[in-house]
Design an enzyme around this catalytic site. Structure first.
Site, short mmCIF file in Angstrom:
data_model
loop_
_atom_site.label_atom_id
_atom_site.label_comp_id
_atom_site.label_asym_id
_atom_site.label_seq_id
_atom_site.Cartn_x
_atom_site.Cartn_y
_atom_site.Cartn_z
N GLN A 1 5.67 1.80 5.81
CA GLN A 1 5.15 0.70 6.62
C GLN A 1 3.65 0.45 6.42
O GLN A 1 2.89 0.38 7.38
CB GLN A 1 5.49 0.95 8.10
CG GLN A 1 5.84 -0.33 8.82
CD GLN A 1 6.33 -0.16 10.24
OE1 GLN A 1 6.96 0.82 10.58
NE2 GLN A 1 6.05 -1.15 11.07
N HIS A 2 3.25 0.34 5.16
CA HIS A 2 1.88 -0.05 4.84
C HIS A 2 1.92 -1.34 4.00
O HIS A 2 1.92 -1.28 2.78
CB HIS A 2 1.17 1.02 4.01
CG HIS A 2 0.71 2.22 4.76
ND1 HIS A 2 -0.33 3.02 4.33
CD2 HIS A 2 1.13 2.77 5.92
CE1 HIS A 2 -0.52 4.00 5.19
NE2 HIS A 2 0.36 3.89 6.16
N ASP A 3 1.99 -2.48 4.65
CA ASP A 3 1.93 -3.75 3.94
C ASP A 3 0.92 -4.62 4.66
O ASP A 3 0.72 -4.49 5.86
CB ASP A 3 3.30 -4.45 3.95
CG ASP A 3 4.39 -3.55 3.41
OD1 ASP A 3 4.63 -3.57 2.21
OD2 ASP A 3 5.01 -2.82 4.22
N HIS B 1 0.84 -1.21 0.00
CA HIS B 1 0.00 0.00 0.00
C HIS B 1 0.87 1.26 0.00
O HIS B 1 0.69 2.16 0.80
CB HIS B 1 -0.91 -0.04 1.24
CG HIS B 1 -2.00 0.98 1.25
ND1 HIS B 1 -2.05 2.02 2.13
CD2 HIS B 1 -3.10 1.12 0.47
CE1 HIS B 1 -3.13 2.76 1.91
NE2 HIS B 1 -3.79 2.23 0.91
#
Lengths: 250, 574
Positions: free
Chosen positions: B499-501, B332
């Protein structure tokens, strides 16, 4: 905030302190706030020191303008010239050299960052990956600037070329047209550009953005602690910058 | 030699939001929790002297150093993955607080549609609307079921906000009022309203006024200083585990934090997780920590990696579609939109917070009709005032050279004369996108790195085209003189910068389609819970933390029930 304070483009430190305490509603963390408020109040601006000796006046030596990484003058000259082309002095204000970007770059390359200590460095390196560290790339790149200059312009080093010639050489580096060992010249150029901008606009503690002149030119207020007094301002408010060094208690 | 330690009730792997929430809730209930954290312990004193763009925003001071741990990445199954080597290209928090130390604090809830995406899409548009290789599924929990946990997270974190008129229902108001609406936000609201949309001020964990949460922890008022996302907050004005849940856990006397402790394996006897194996990162000494409950609370890559390294669960195979661990990975990090330049305006854009801004959701989830569109879901259209930092921001209209005289002139002129309106959008899973262990690259201990296989799908491009058109209409209405549309690359480029996974240990209503139930409890291993966005079957349109936090509160409730009842599955298998 009084009308007079409102009109003042400069952050009034006393008023900020009051507003800050009022708005934050802080009852805990006195220790933390001691530092924070202190930094607002202290807020001194950096000045260049002039020392009088034996009746003659001269500028004190700036010991931070001493090279750690680049040994050969010729390499550092090429670096400085290239940085200045990337961010030149003009009517708006100083360029990369006056801002101290070349010394900033020198310090960064001498630091652990220059040898990629925080990056993943295990092999195998695949096609397109660069096995060199940043210090290697920059040293090779600036030497190549001189080599290309000397080869094409009868032995003239990069710094002594005309501005047009310098721009032409940098453009060919940016386009990846110059052959370097284990790295593309475009990657070197991108690193050079990035480092130059960092040297113009990072906190002065790293050796660039001297006297916060980069921030002043950009009208950036620096390491402020609070903007709560300005939230409703419809017009631009120019605030005198403060650096982390300016936060220190005297 | 491995030192075996006395058994404890609960052991967690990492002390960010999920580890912190689990520690707070379980210790309050009287259980002894050991929190293992590979990094150091931080307090807000560590964030003083921190207004330094180079150190925090560029050199990522708060993040895990890639020398210790990274991932490898490729676009397609036949490619050879390369390691993500550069500190700027892979952001994962470390130390107490974890991602909750460096986050910006945008705190949207996902939509009712998200949790039942498959059934609601089929109900309205028919099964043909979903391409065969798009592996969306219902989450095994409905919005109504997760709503109380969202509220619990918001109350704990002091979230400041106003209701989004197009979002799911709220059982309780935001605990603090929204942040101030700055002039740029007012422009956005006026333009959006004129076009018939429903803007609201972005809900945020940068707290608008002093607030004491139900656990008795106090957050202070945000100062809009703009050193926020990628920075820690020295005021304690950003909800962070180190000013909320970790102090709550500590106060109970039942919590033991062990820093410099990296978990390398979950110990598994074929039925149960018996504990974890961890190393002291300074000495290399190995420890075995037995526990009744093992809770994985790392970032998603490490959650998945620990399961794969420990031989727990069946690894996903993209060729056959069999297996579950590593399935439905979603990235993301793709946010595009338009940069708008205003000749007559000069904004005070040095002011900001990690999540100051406004948004509207008229083109998000299924809030608009997709009958004649060749994609499903959508995105949120938003403007953010995070504070324009001077190294990172040198805005100049397209066509301006990237260096030299004209670059300098334009980037100085436009520094305070621009706004960027963007759209975060949902990312749906695809059968070829997954996580597994890399065959070549290893960490310092010789363990394989996680390998990411991910690329954009056709739907991602269609959704982007649609949203960008809407964004352009908004910035035009705002009176922009120049509008530059930010292009979306053809392929995902492998920059994991905030840090959007999601995915890899996904939730669902049955072991056939998921690894964990809606308490984050593994179907296969009753005493192993896996918290975090690893549970997301698809990536919702916005920032993951509120949903991660809500699911962690639900998981903690399940853990307490599990310990009280002496074990067993909390949900009966379908």
């Amino acid at each position: 905030m009084s009308e007079q304070e409102k009109n003042s483009p400069i952050l009034d430190k006393r008023s900020s302190r009051r507003t800050f305490i009022k708005n934050s509603g802080l009852t805990v963390g006195g220790l933390v706030l001691g530092g924070a408020i202190g930094s607002l109040v202290a807020g001194k601006t950096e000045t260049t020191t002039h020392t009088a000796t034996s009746g003659s006046t001269h500028t004190a030596i700036d010991y931070s303008d001493t090279r750690q990484f680049f040994v050969r003058q010729k390499d550092f000259d090429a670096l400085s010239t290239a940085a200045e082309i990337i961010y030149p002095e003009d009517d708006h204000g100083p360029g990369a050299i006056t801002l101290g970007a070349p010394y900033f770059i020198d310090k960064q390359l001498a630091s652990p960052w220059g040898i990629n200590t925080d990056d993943y460095r295990k092999g195998p390196f695949q096609p397109g990956e660069v096995p060199l560290d940043k210090a290697d790339i920059m040293l090779q790149g600036v030497r190549k600037l001189n080599e290309v200059a000397e080869k094409n312009f009868d032995g003239t080093v990069f710094k002594d070329l005309t501005e047009e010639q310098q721009i032409a050489i940098l453009t060919s580096f940016q386009a990846g047209e110059v052959e370097l060992d284990l790295v593309n010249s475009a990657a070197f150029f991108a690193l050079l550009r990035t480092l130059t901008l960092q040297g113009c606009f990072s906190d002065p503690l790293y050796g660039g953005n001297k006297n916060m002149a980069g921030w002043k030119m950009k009208e950036f207020p620096g390491a402020q602690m609070s903007y709560t007094s300005y939230l409703d301002e419809e017009e631009f408010v120019l605030i005198e910058p403060i650096s982390l060094g300016g936060h220190k208690h005297s | 030699m491995v030192i075996k330690l006395p058994k404890v009730d609960v052991v967690t792997t990492g002390m960010g939001w999920t580890g912190g929430i689990v520690a707070a809730e379980l210790t309050k209930a009287g259980y002894h929790v050991v929190g293992l954290e590979r990094g150091v312990e931080r307090t807000i004193e560590d964030y003083l002297h921190g207004h330094d763009e180079l150190k925090y925003n560029i050199h990522k001071e708060l993040m895990q150093k890639l020398t210790k741990d990274t991932i490898t990445f490729r676009n397609a199954l036949n490619d050879t993955a390369k390691p993500v080597r550069d500190e700027g290209a892979f952001v994962v928090g470390t130390g107490t607080g974890g991602g909750g130390a460096h986050w910006g604090g945008q705190t949207y809830r996902y939509f009712p549609y998200d949790f039942q995406i498959r059934s609601k899409t089929i109900e309205k548009y028919g099964e043909d609307k979903i391409p065969a290789d798009v592996t969306i599924q219902d989450w095994g929990i409905t919005y109504d079921e997760i709503e109380p946990y969202y509220s619990k997270f918001e109350q704990m974190a002091g979230i400041s906000g106003e209701p989004d008129p197009l979002a799911g229902h709220r059982s309780i108001d935001y605990p603090t009022p929204p942040l101030k609406k700055l002039p740029q936000m007012k422009m956005f609201h006026e333009a959006a309203e004129k076009l018939g949309y429903h803007p609201f001020v972005v809900p945020t964990a940068n707290v608008s006024e002093a607030y004491t949460n139900p656990d008795g922890e106090t957050l202070n008022a945000c100062q809009y200083c703009a050193f926020c996302g990628n920075y820690g907050c020295e005021y304690g004005a950003k909800a962070d585990p180190i000013v909320t849940v970790i102090p709550t856990a500590k106060k109970t006397g039942n919590f033991e934090l062990r820093t410099n402790s990296i978990v390398t394996r979950v110990l598994y006897d074929g039925t149960k997780a018996t504990g974890v194996l961890y190393k002291d990162t300074r000495t290399g000494q190995e420890f075995e920590q037995p526990a009744d409950l093992v809770v994985l609370t790392s970032y998603i890559f490490n959650n998945v990696r620990l399961l794969l390294l420990s031989g727990i669960g069946k690894p996903y195979n993209p060729k056959t579609g069999e297996g579950i661990i590593g399935k439905n990975y979603t990235d993301h990090h793709t946010i595009t939109g338009a940069i708008a330049y205003f000749e007559e305006k000069k904004f005070n854009s040095y002011i900001g917070t990690g999540s100051l801004g406004s948004a509207f959701n008229d083109f998000n989830a299924d809030n608009f009709d997709h009958t004649n569109l060749d994609f499903i879901h959508g995105g949120q259209i938003e403007v953010h005032l995070m504070g324009n930092e001077p190294i990172t921001n040198n805005p100049a209209p397209f066509g301006t050279p990237t260096w030299g005289k004209e670059f300098k002139k334009n980037s100085l002129h436009y520094f305070y004369r621009n706004l960027t309106v963007v759209s975060q959008r949902a990312i749906l899973p695809h059968k070829d996108h997954y996580l597994d262990l890399d065959p070549t690259y290893t960490d310092d201990y010789g363990d394989p790195l996680i390998r990411v296989t991910f690329d954009y799908t056709e739907m991602d491009h269609k959704r982007n085209e649609f949203l960008v058109e809407k964004i352009n209409e908004v910035v035009k209405e705002m009176g922009a003189d120049i509008i530059d549309t930010i292009p979306m690359a053809e392929h995902f480029g492998g920059r994991f910068t905030f840090q959007h996974d999601g995915g890899g240990v996904i939730m669902g209503d049955s072991p056939e389609n998921s690894a964990v139930n809606n308490y984050m409890q593994m179907w296969d291993v009753d005493n192993l819970f896996v918290c975090g966005a690893s549970a997301f079957p698809h990536f919702g349109p916005t920032n993951p933390t509120p949903t991660v936090g809500a699911l962690a509160y639900r998981a903690a409730e399940g853990m307490i029930e599990y310990l009280k009842n002496g074990g067993g599955q909390l949900i009966s298998k379908k």
